[in-house]
Design a protein around this motif. Structure first.
Motif, mmCIF file in Angstrom:
data_model
loop_
_atom_site.group_PDB
_atom_site.id
_atom_site.type_symbol
_atom_site.label_atom_id
_atom_site.label_comp_id
_atom_site.label_asym_id
_atom_site.label_seq_id
_atom_site.Cartn_x
_atom_site.Cartn_y
_atom_site.Cartn_z
ATOM 1 N N LYS A 1 -14.572 -0.248 -35.017
ATOM 2 C CA LYS A 1 -15.778 0.374 -35.576
ATOM 3 C C LYS A 1 -16.256 1.546 -34.716
ATOM 4 C CE LYS A 1 -17.584 -3.860 -37.727
ATOM 5 N NZ LYS A 1 -18.670 -4.880 -37.698
ATOM 6 N N ARG A 2 -15.517 1.843 -33.654
ATOM 7 C CA ARG A 2 -15.879 2.890 -32.686
ATOM 8 C C ARG A 2 -17.251 2.607 -32.065
ATOM 9 N NH1 ARG A 2 -14.843 8.911 -33.663
ATOM 10 N NH2 ARG A 2 -13.979 8.778 -31.550
ATOM 11 N N GLN A 3 -17.502 1.331 -31.811
ATOM 12 C CA GLN A 3 -18.744 0.905 -31.178
ATOM 13 C C GLN A 3 -18.500 0.414 -29.750
ATOM 14 O OE1 GLN A 3 -20.448 -2.018 -33.817
ATOM 15 N NE2 GLN A 3 -20.868 -0.523 -35.435
ATOM 16 N N PHE A 4 -17.338 0.764 -29.187
ATOM 17 C CA PHE A 4 -16.981 0.379 -27.816
ATOM 18 C C PHE A 4 -16.604 1.674 -27.083
ATOM 19 C CE2 PHE A 4 -14.909 -3.376 -25.404
ATOM 20 C CZ PHE A 4 -15.150 -2.769 -24.174
ATOM 21 N N PRO A 5 -17.593 2.426 -26.643
ATOM 22 C CA PRO A 5 -17.308 3.738 -26.063
ATOM 23 C C PRO A 5 -16.902 3.672 -24.594
ATOM 24 C CG PRO A 5 -19.656 3.380 -26.091
ATOM 25 C CD PRO A 5 -19.042 2.175 -26.763
ATOM 26 N N LEU A 6 -16.240 4.722 -24.137
ATOM 27 C CA LEU A 6 -16.036 4.920 -22.710
ATOM 28 C C LEU A 6 -17.338 5.424 -22.100
ATOM 29 C CD1 LEU A 6 -12.537 6.636 -22.509
ATOM 30 C CD2 LEU A 6 -13.226 4.589 -21.255
ATOM 31 N N VAL A 7 -17.663 4.929 -20.920
ATOM 32 C CA VAL A 7 -18.876 5.355 -20.228
ATOM 33 C C VAL A 7 -18.484 6.278 -19.079
ATOM 34 C CG1 VAL A 7 -20.855 4.619 -18.867
ATOM 35 C CG2 VAL A 7 -20.114 3.264 -20.841
ATOM 36 N N GLY A 8 -19.118 7.436 -19.038
ATOM 37 C CA GLY A 8 -18.787 8.405 -17.993
ATOM 38 C C GLY A 8 -17.315 8.779 -18.055
ATOM 39 N N ARG A 9 -16.669 8.782 -16.904
ATOM 40 C CA ARG A 9 -15.242 9.109 -16.846
ATOM 41 C C ARG A 9 -14.358 7.872 -16.964
ATOM 42 N NH1 ARG A 9 -14.580 12.171 -11.396
ATOM 43 N NH2 ARG A 9 -12.406 12.246 -12.121
ATOM 44 N N GLY A 10 -14.972 6.697 -17.152
ATOM 45 C CA GLY A 10 -14.184 5.469 -17.312
ATOM 46 C C GLY A 10 -13.380 5.127 -16.075
ATOM 47 N N THR A 11 -13.951 5.363 -14.893
ATOM 48 C CA THR A 11 -13.210 5.163 -13.649
ATOM 49 C C THR A 11 -13.195 3.719 -13.165
ATOM 50 O OG1 THR A 11 -15.244 5.846 -12.527
ATOM 51 C CG2 THR A 11 -13.522 7.512 -12.776
ATOM 52 N N GLY A 12 -14.044 2.868 -13.738
ATOM 53 C CA GLY A 12 -14.098 1.479 -13.302
ATOM 54 C C GLY A 12 -12.846 0.714 -13.688
#
Length: 310
Positions: A194-205
């Motif tokens: 559903k595209r409801q799980f976004p990457l946050v920032g640069r996704g470095t975690g």
């Protein structure tokens, strides 16, 4: 051996019980629901209803089973016990699991002592919660991060309790990575599609994953070898969210995840999610492979995601 699996009808228990039976062990498996007794019995286990938060219920179940080893797989993260996952309010959503990792662990250990149970194996956690200092991949020698000041703190304190009391009892704690496999990631995959799980920032975690079947096989080895201490039960490829999340989306036939800045994610999703996706630390499985002789069927989440969602 006679193996008592507390939480045998859970998402991992359902993969663990058959593996133990296949190795010739006699298994007593517990569930909180009488409706699931038949599921466990069809697998070949002796099934019993037990409330892990009721000391009397635990004492009776263990005394009746007379096990050689207890395996603690009780959590409260199912929809029935915890409701829909709510990482923004992690402390509220995790209350059932926190209680099972504190009170439930104590009840099982007391029953083990009262009945002369020789060994104890418990579920721990090693996904994104390594100490946020130094490198991105942590070993068992590195402490877990208690995440003070976030809604995850109470859960992390509960994990520390499991490791302390089980360690004092001479048992083993299996720090499982993020589960995937049958029924383990359905909610996440639905959000991805559903595209409801976004990457946050640069996704470095970083995060560490483990297929349920590999988690179960490591646990069988810990039971049979009467392992002691803490083991990271994760696959060979800890990876940042910027790698695993787009790959999961592709395997699920979804569009690439959207990306949102940390300043926006914090009020929308909460501080825990921001930490997970930007600062999380993954884990090394070298100790479990070396000391248990553990071999993974799914050495990488890449293979597992692809096969599981094909």
């Amino acid at each position: 051996m006679r193996v008592f699996v507390a939480g045998g009808a859970g998402v991992l228990g359902r993969r663990l019980v058959p593996q133990l039976l296949a190795r010739g062990h006699q298994v007593t498996a517990t569930t909180t629901s009488a409706a699931k007794l038949d599921l466990l019995e069809r697998q070949g286990a002796d099934a019993v209803v037990m409330n892990g938060l009721d000391a009397g219920s635990v004492a009776r179940a263990v005394a009746d089973a007379r096990p050689d080893v207890i395996v603690h797989q009780m959590t409260g993260i199912s929809l029935t016990h915890g409701g829909k996952p709510d990482l923004k309010h992690f402390d509220r959503w995790s209350v059932p699991t926190i209680r099972l990792r504190t009170e439930g662990t104590d009840h099982l250990l007391a029953a083990a002592e009262d009945n002369g149970v020789a060994h104890f194996v418990a579920q721990g956690y090693a996904n994104w919660n390594g100490i946020r200092q130094g490198g991105w991949v942590k070993t068992e020698e590195d402490p877990l991060d208690l995440h003070e000041g976030t809604a995850a703190h109470t859960s992390m304190v509960a994990l520390r309790h499991v490791e302390e009391v089980v360690g004092k009892a001479g048992g083993a704690v299996m720090r499982y990575g993020a589960f995937y496999g049958p029924s383990a990631t359905d909610d996440q995959v639905e959000l991805v599609r559903k595209r409801q799980f976004p990457l946050v920032g640069r996704g470095t975690g970083y995060a560490s994953w483990i297929h349920l079947d590999d988690a179960a096989s490591a646990t069988v080895l810990a039971v049979e070898q009467q392992a002691r201490g803490v083991f990271n039960i994760v696959d060979d490829e800890p990876a940042p969210a910027s790698q695993w999340l787009p790959y999961l989306a592709a395997c699920a036939g979804a569009k690439p995840p959207m990306r949102i800045p940390t300043w926006l994610a914090r009020p929308l999703a909460g501080k825990v999610v921001v930490v997970m996706m930007t600062e999380g630390r993954g884990f090394s499985n070298a100790k479990a492979k070396r000391e248990l002789g553990w071999e993974l069927r799914y050495p990488s989440w890449r293979q597992g995601f692809r096969e599981g969602l094909a």
